[in-house]
Write an enzyme that holds these catalytic residues in place. Structure first.
Site, short mmCIF file in Angstrom:
data_model
loop_
_atom_site.label_atom_id
_atom_site.label_comp_id
_atom_site.label_asym_id
_atom_site.label_seq_id
_atom_site.Cartn_x
_atom_site.Cartn_y
_atom_site.Cartn_z
N ASP A 304 0.85 -1.19 0.00
CA ASP A 304 0.00 0.00 0.00
C ASP A 304 0.90 1.25 0.00
O ASP A 304 2.11 1.16 0.21
CB ASP A 304 -0.94 -0.03 1.22
CG ASP A 304 -2.21 0.76 0.98
OD1 ASP A 304 -3.25 0.43 1.57
OD2 ASP A 304 -2.16 1.72 0.17
N GLU A 501 -10.83 6.72 3.72
CA GLU A 501 -9.84 6.18 4.64
C GLU A 501 -9.99 6.75 6.05
O GLU A 501 -11.11 6.97 6.52
CB GLU A 501 -8.44 6.40 4.07
CG GLU A 501 -8.27 5.73 2.69
CD GLU A 501 -6.83 5.63 2.25
OE1 GLU A 501 -6.54 5.95 1.09
OE2 GLU A 501 -5.99 5.20 3.05
C1 GLC Z 1 -4.40 4.10 -0.30
C2 GLC Z 1 -5.30 2.95 0.05
C3 GLC Z 1 -5.38 1.87 -0.99
C4 GLC Z 1 -5.14 2.45 -2.36
C5 GLC Z 1 -3.73 3.03 -2.40
C6 GLC Z 1 -3.43 3.71 -3.74
O1 GLC Z 1 -3.74 4.57 0.83
O2 GLC Z 1 -5.10 2.33 1.31
O3 GLC Z 1 -6.68 1.26 -0.88
O4 GLC Z 1 -5.28 1.45 -3.35
O5 GLC Z 1 -3.47 3.94 -1.35
O6 GLC Z 1 -4.22 4.86 -3.88
#
Ligand code: GLC
Length: 610
Positions: A304, A501
Site C-alpha cells: 500500500d 480512509e
Molecule cells: C491508499 C489505500 C489503498 C489504495 C492506495 C493507492 O492509501 O489504502 O486502498 O489502493 O493507497 O491509492
C-alpha cells in the site's frame, strides 16, 4: 506468531475447501513460466529491481525516470491527475506517454498502470460512478456486480489503464471505521461471493483481453477488524490492530481471499493494519506461508501507499523486512529513487537474497505475460472503440439498476411510499438532495471526494425527482426544509459529507445539525415526510427515524440519482436487504450478525418491500 492449531474439523473443512477450490480455479500461470524465466535470466539487477518499483504519477521527478529506474509500474493515487487535466483524453495521452518511456528501455517491458477504480473509473471526468460496495452488498446480485466490473474495465481500457486496486474484500466489523463503505458487508460469505463476481467482471474478457483489467484484492488481511483506538494516534480504526485468534481471523477476514484467487485475482495488496500487533506488510507467515503457500496464490503482492515505511524507523530495515516477508512490488509514490538504491544495497550485501528478488520479478513478469503485455503486437494505448462507450447511456442504465437494487426501505408508515407522480406539489429538502458529491462519496475525482456538483456529471436526486413527475406536479426545493407548507408531501435527503480512509473514522456516527434541522423544518410543515439517507455506513438515526413516515437508506449511490426516484415513485420495488447490522446506539458497536449481541435497530438482512 501465535499460530493456534485449528480444531481438526475446522482444519479439515479448510483443506477440503482448498482442494475443491484449486480444482475450480482458472488455468494457472504455469504456461508462462518458461518465457518469464527466459526474460528474467536476461535481466540485470537494476532491471529486476526496477520491475519491483511503483512510482506515483505526481511523485515522478521526471517522466524519464521510467527509463532510468526501469520502473515496472506507475500509479495514480486519488487526485494524482495528468497535468493536462482529468478528461478521458488527457488520461489517455498521459498513459500513452509513459508507456512510450517504458518502450525505450533495453527490454521494452511495458508498464502496469495502477489506479483506484473502485466504483467506476472514478478519477476521470464523465465516467459512470457506480454505488460504493456497501450498496452493492445490500443488492447482493453477483451477476450485476460482474457487469459493473466489466463496465469499469471497459471505461478504464478506454484510457489504456489496465490495473485497478479493486475489489476491496474487507469485512468491516465496526462502522466507525472510515472505510466501511468500501466493504460489501460484515458477512464474509457475502463479501466472498461479490468479491469473486467483481474479479470475474474486471477480467471477463480474459486476462489478455482488450476489455479486461488486472484485479487487485485488498487489503490483505483483516483491515476491517481493527479495534477502537488501536491506531498510531490512539483515536481511530484505520490502519489499526485486529486482535483475535487465528480461527476467527481466518473465518472472518481471510475467507474472501480464496474465492478472489480462484476467480483469477493475480495481485493482492497487503494491509496497513496489523494482526495481534504485527503489521501485515511485515508478516511473513501471512504473506508467504499462508497466501503463497497454503492458498497457492500465483500472482504478486503490491504494497500500500508508503506502507513499507511504517515498518521500521530505518527505511532500509523496513524494506528488508517487507521484501523478505514476501512483498513483491513496492508502492513508493515519491521515494521510489531511494527505494531502488536501498534495495540494491540490500541485495548486494546479502540481506535480501537474490532468490527473493528473482521470485518477486518472476511473479510480476508472469502476470505481464499472462496479460499479453509481452506480445510483439501489444499496444500500450487507449482504445477508441471503448472511448466511444465511455460514460454511455448503456453503462449508466446498469448503474441506475445497481442504485435501485442497493436501496433499503427501513420504514414506510401508512403506505407513504410510493409517491404519486401526479400530486399538486412535492417539496424536496436538504442540501444533499442537490449534491453529486454527497451521492458519490470518497474516491470520486478527488481522493476524499468533494461536496457539490463540481465533481463530475450525473443526476442529483432533486433532478431525478423533477424528471419523474407529471407536468401537473410542481417540485419546490429548499436546503433547510422550510417553505414546505401546502405541499402534498416532503422528501428530505440527508447525508454524510464525502470522506476516504482514516478521514472517515468517526466515534459518534451522527448526522450534522444542518441535516437534522432540514428534517425538523420539513416535519414542522405537518406534511408526510420521506427521508432518504446518503451515507457510507449505518448511522445513529433514531430521532430522524421517529420523525419520518418513510425512511430509505441509499448509501453512496453514485451519479445515477434516477435509481432513487425510480423507487420513490414505485416504478420498481424495493428489494435491498441490509448487509450490515444497524446499531440502535453507538455503545452497541461493534455489533455484527451472529455475535450474540441483541436488539440492534435493524438486523442484518432487514429490508421492507413496500
Ligand atoms: C491508499 C489505500 C489503498 C489504495 C492506495 C493507492 O492509501 O489504502 O486502498 O489502493 O493507497 O491509492
Amino acid at each position: 506468531m501465535n499460530k493456534k492449531k485449528w480444531g481438526s474439523a475446522g482444519l479439515g473443512i479448510f483443506v477440503l475447501g482448498l482442494l475443491v477450490s484449486c480444482a475450480s480455479r482458472p488455468a494457472g500461470l504455469s504456461r508462462y513460466d518458461e518465457p518469464a524465466r527466459e526474460l528474467l535470466n536476461k535481466m540485470t539487477l537494476d532491471e529486476k529491481i526496477g520491475q519491483m518499483v511503483q512510482a506515483d504519477n505526481a511523485g515522478l521527478k521526471d517522466p524519464t525516470d521510467v527509463q532510468t529506474y526501469y520502473l515496472g509500474s506507475v500509479l495514480s493515487g486519488g487526485g494524482s491527475d495528468p497535468t493536462a487535466g482529468n478528461s478521458m483524453e488527457a488520461w489517455t495521452e498521459h498513459y500513452e506517454a509513459l508507456q512510450k518511456q517504458a518502450a525505450q528501455t533495453r527490454l521494452r517491458i511495458p508498464l502496469l498502470y495502477g489506479i483506484d477504480a473502485v466504483h467506476g473509473h472514478n478519477n476521470v471526468l464523465g465516467a459512470v460512478i457506480f454505488p460504493h460496495n456497501i450498496g452493492l452488498g445490500c443488492a447482493d446480485n453477483p451477476k450485476l456486480v460482474k457487469q459493473i466490473g466489466q463496465i469499469t474495465a471497459k471505461e478504464m481500457r478506454a484510457t489504456g489503464i489496465q490495473w485497478t486496486f479493486a475489489p476491496c474484500v474487507t469485512v468491516p466489523q465496526d462502522e466507525r471505521w472510515g472505510r466501511t463503505y468500501e466493504g460489501f458487508s460484515e458477512d464474509p460469505e457475502l463479501v466472498s461471493r461479490l468479491g469473486e463476481a467483481y474479479v470475474l467482471g474486471l477480467q471477463a474478457d480474459g486476462l489478455s483481453g482488450a476489455e479486461s483489467v488486472l484485479a487487485c484484492a485488498k487489503h490483505f488481511v483483516g483491515d476491517g477488524g481493527t479495534v477502537a483506538g488501536s491506531t498510531r494516534n490512539r483515536r481511530g480504526w484505520d490502519q489499526g490492530d485486529t486482535q483475535c485468534d487465528e480461527e476467527t481471523f481466518r473465518r472472518i477476514h481471510l475467507f474472501p481471499y480464496q474465492d478472489a484467487i480462484n476467480a483469477g485475482a493475480l495481485t493482492i495488496m497487503p494491509s496497513y493494519s496489523s494482526w495481534n500487533g504485527i503489521k501485515c506488510s511485515a508478516n511473513k507467515y501471512l504473506l508467504t506461508d499462508v497466501l503463497k503457500g497454503e492458498m497457492k496464490f500465483e500472482g504478486f503482492l503490491i504494497s500500500d501507499w508508503d506502507a513499507i515505511r511504517q515498518l521500521d524507523p530505518d527505511y532500509k530495515t523496513a524494506i528488508a523486512i517487507s521484501i523478505n516477508a514476501g512483498m513483491d512490488m513496492a508502492m513508493e509514490p515519491n521515494g521510489y529513487r531511494e527505494f531502488f538504491t536501498l534495495l540494491k544495497e540490500l541485495v548486494e550485501e546479502g540481506t535480501v537474497p537474490m532468490s527473493r528478488i528473482d521470485d518477486a520479478v518472476f511473479r510480476i513478469l508472469r502476470v505481464k505475460f499472462a496479460m499479453g503485455m509481452m506480445d510483439e503486437d501489444y499496444v500500450g494505448e487507449g482504445n477508441p472503440a471503448l472511448q466511444a462507450q465511455f460514460g454511455s447511456d448503456e453503462h449508466r442504465a446498469v448503474a441506475r439498476q445497481a442504485v435501485r437494487e442497493s436501496l433499503v426501505l427501513l420504514k414506510n408508515e401508512k403506505q407513504t411510499l410510493p409517491v404519486s407522480k401526479t400530486l399538486g406539489r412535492i417539496h424536496v429538502a436538504g442540501q444533499a438532495a442537490d449534491n453529486i458529491g454527497y451521492q458519490c462519496g470518497g474516491w470520486t475525482i478527488q481522493w476524499q471526494g468533494q461536496s457539490g456538483n463540481v465533481t463530475t456529471g450525473g443526476t442529483t436526486i432533486l433532478s431525478a425527482i423533477k424528471q419523474s413527475v407529471s407536468d401537473q406536479t410542481s417540485v419546490t426545493y429548499s436546503k433547510d426544509g422550510t417553505g414546505a407548507n401546502g405541499a402534498d408531501i416532503g422528501i428530505v435527503v440527508v447525508g454524510e459529507p464525502p470522506y476516504a480512509e482514516g478521514s472517515g473514522d468517526n466515534r459518534e456516527l451522527k448526522l450534522a445539525p444542518a441535516e437534522l434541522a432540514a428534517v425538523n423544518n420539513l416535519k414542522a410543515s405537518g406534511i408526510p415526510v420521506v427521508v432518504v439517507l446518503l451515507s457510507g455506513r449505518p448511522l445513529i438515526i433514531n430521532d430522524v427515524l421517529d420523525q419520518a413516515d418513510a425512511f430509505v437508506a441509499a448509501w453512496l449511490p453514485g451519479t445515477e440519482g434516477q435509481g432513487v426516484s425510480d423507487l420513490l415513485f414505485g416504478d420498481y420495488p424495493f428489494t435491498g436487504k441490509l448487509s450490515f447490522t444497524w446499531p440502535r446506539s453507538i455503545d452497541q458497536l461493534p455489533i455484527n450478525k451472529g455475535d450474540g449481541k441483541e436488539n440492534p435497530l435493524f438486523p442484518f438482512g432487514f429490508g421492507l418491500t413496500k
